[in-house]
Design an enzyme around this catalytic site. Structure first.
Site, short mmCIF file in Angstrom:
data_model
loop_
_atom_site.label_atom_id
_atom_site.label_comp_id
_atom_site.label_asym_id
_atom_site.label_seq_id
_atom_site.Cartn_x
_atom_site.Cartn_y
_atom_site.Cartn_z
N GLY A 102 1.03 -1.42 -0.15
CA GLY A 102 -0.13 0.10 0.28
C GLY A 102 0.74 1.33 -0.38
CD GLU A 114 0.06 3.48 6.36
OE1 GLU A 114 -0.26 2.93 6.89
OE2 GLU A 114 0.03 4.84 6.10
CB VAL A 125 0.06 -6.34 4.64
CG1 VAL A 125 0.08 -7.12 6.42
CG2 VAL A 125 0.02 -4.53 4.92
CE LYS A 176 0.53 -0.53 8.08
NZ LYS A 176 -0.83 0.27 8.65
CG ASP A 196 -7.05 8.15 5.64
OD1 ASP A 196 -8.00 9.25 4.91
OD2 ASP A 196 -6.09 6.67 4.83
CG ASN A 243 -8.74 3.01 6.21
OD1 ASN A 243 -10.37 2.95 6.46
ND2 ASN A 243 -8.28 3.89 6.27
CG ASP A 274 -4.33 0.74 6.61
OD1 ASP A 274 -3.63 -0.04 7.13
OD2 ASP A 274 -5.00 0.80 5.70
#
Length: 283
Positions: free
Chosen positions: A26, A28, A31, A44, A168, A173, A185
């Site tokens: 993703g 950021e 995983v 993660k 967010d 998420n 997330d």
């Protein structure tokens, strides 16, 4: 599969036995599905700041504290050490939020360890034991849309009662586990009482849920749960079991043009972030 270098420290510590496969990549983090004894979990791996598409906006990091004045000065100057401190705070924010929310009974993956920039936590699965899909990958009946929307509003309320706003939250998420939605997330989670932008973020989170589920249950598009939830919170009346009406009467008064323009800019940034999420490669 061959273990990524970033997971080697957890393998050496005996926290991970084997790496099964990559689950997703993703904006950021990456995983991986891993085996820990008899348990299947996920690891993660946070990407370095210069390799992420999601930036640490000042709105999110407001009021996040450091241990001493040396770190604070380094962060303010943007030195190499300061950037490392900022990055460590950003990563630990999700870990802290997960432990805090799990203790409050919020439906989030149970965290197990955090080492060398890697978060080890439960793997959220569907009815077949496979990795659970994100909401945006599922088509809902009107009845299921209403049910899951109501369930997630309860989780938003439970989070807020624990003093946290996701910041967010959207269909990208939230995972649909066998027993219902699970929120993921959280590195951008903010303190509800200590961040001046918490209200705006809470309203946006709730609006995102309304707009997504409203595609399947259009009656939701006429609701105003976010304003109602925040007003109850400000008055000290919010509880996880509070029954909401979905209605809210706004107070009339002079228009704050600066805040209006900020909302417009935030909406543009949110749409840009949404497009990046949709373009992110998945496994």
């Amino acid at each position: 599969m061959k273990a990524p270098q970033r997971l080697q420290a957890l393998i050496d510590e005996g926290l991970i036995d084997t790496v099964v496969r990559q689950l997703m990549s993703g904006k950021e983090a990456m995983v991986y599905v891993v085996r820990c004894g008899d348990e299947t979990r996920c690891a993660k791996i946070y990407k370095e700041a210069d390799k992420r598409s999601f930036r640490q906006a000042v709105d999110y990091t407001e009021n996040r504290r450091v241990k001493n004045t040396r770190e604070a000065r380094a962060m303010a100057k943007g030195t190499r050490f300061g950037r490392k401190v900022t990055e460590a705070i950003w990563q630990s924010a999700e870990v802290d939020a997960l432990y805090r929310l799990a203790a409050a009974g919020v439906r989030v993956p149970t965290p197990h360890n955090f080492l060398e920039g890697v978060l080890l936590m439960d793997l959220v699965t569907d009815a077949h034991g496979d990795a659970a899909p994100r909401l945006n990958d599922v088509v809902f009946s009107p009845e299921d849309a209403l049910r899951h929307h109501a369930s997630l509003l309860k989780e938003v309320m439970r989070m807020l009662c624990a003093g946290i706003v996701h910041g967010d939250l959207s269909e990208f998420n939230v995972l649909l586990a066998e027993d219902g939605p699970v929120i993921i997330d959280l590195p951008q989670a903010v303190d509800a009482a200590g961040n001046n932008h918490a209200r705006r973020m809470l309203l946006r989170d709730v609006e995102n849920l309304r707009n997504f589920f409203g595609q399947f249950a259009p009656t939701l598009l006429r609701t105003h749960y976010g304003d109602e939830i925040w007003q109850l919170y400000e008055r000290g009346l919010l509880r996880p079991e509070t029954e909401l009406t979905g209605t809210f009467v706004r107070e009339t008064g002079p228009v704050d043009l600066r805040n209006v323009m900020r909302e417009v800019d935030d909406a543009r940034e949110e749409e840009a972030a949404r497009r990046l999420r949709m373009q992110a490669p998945r496994q």
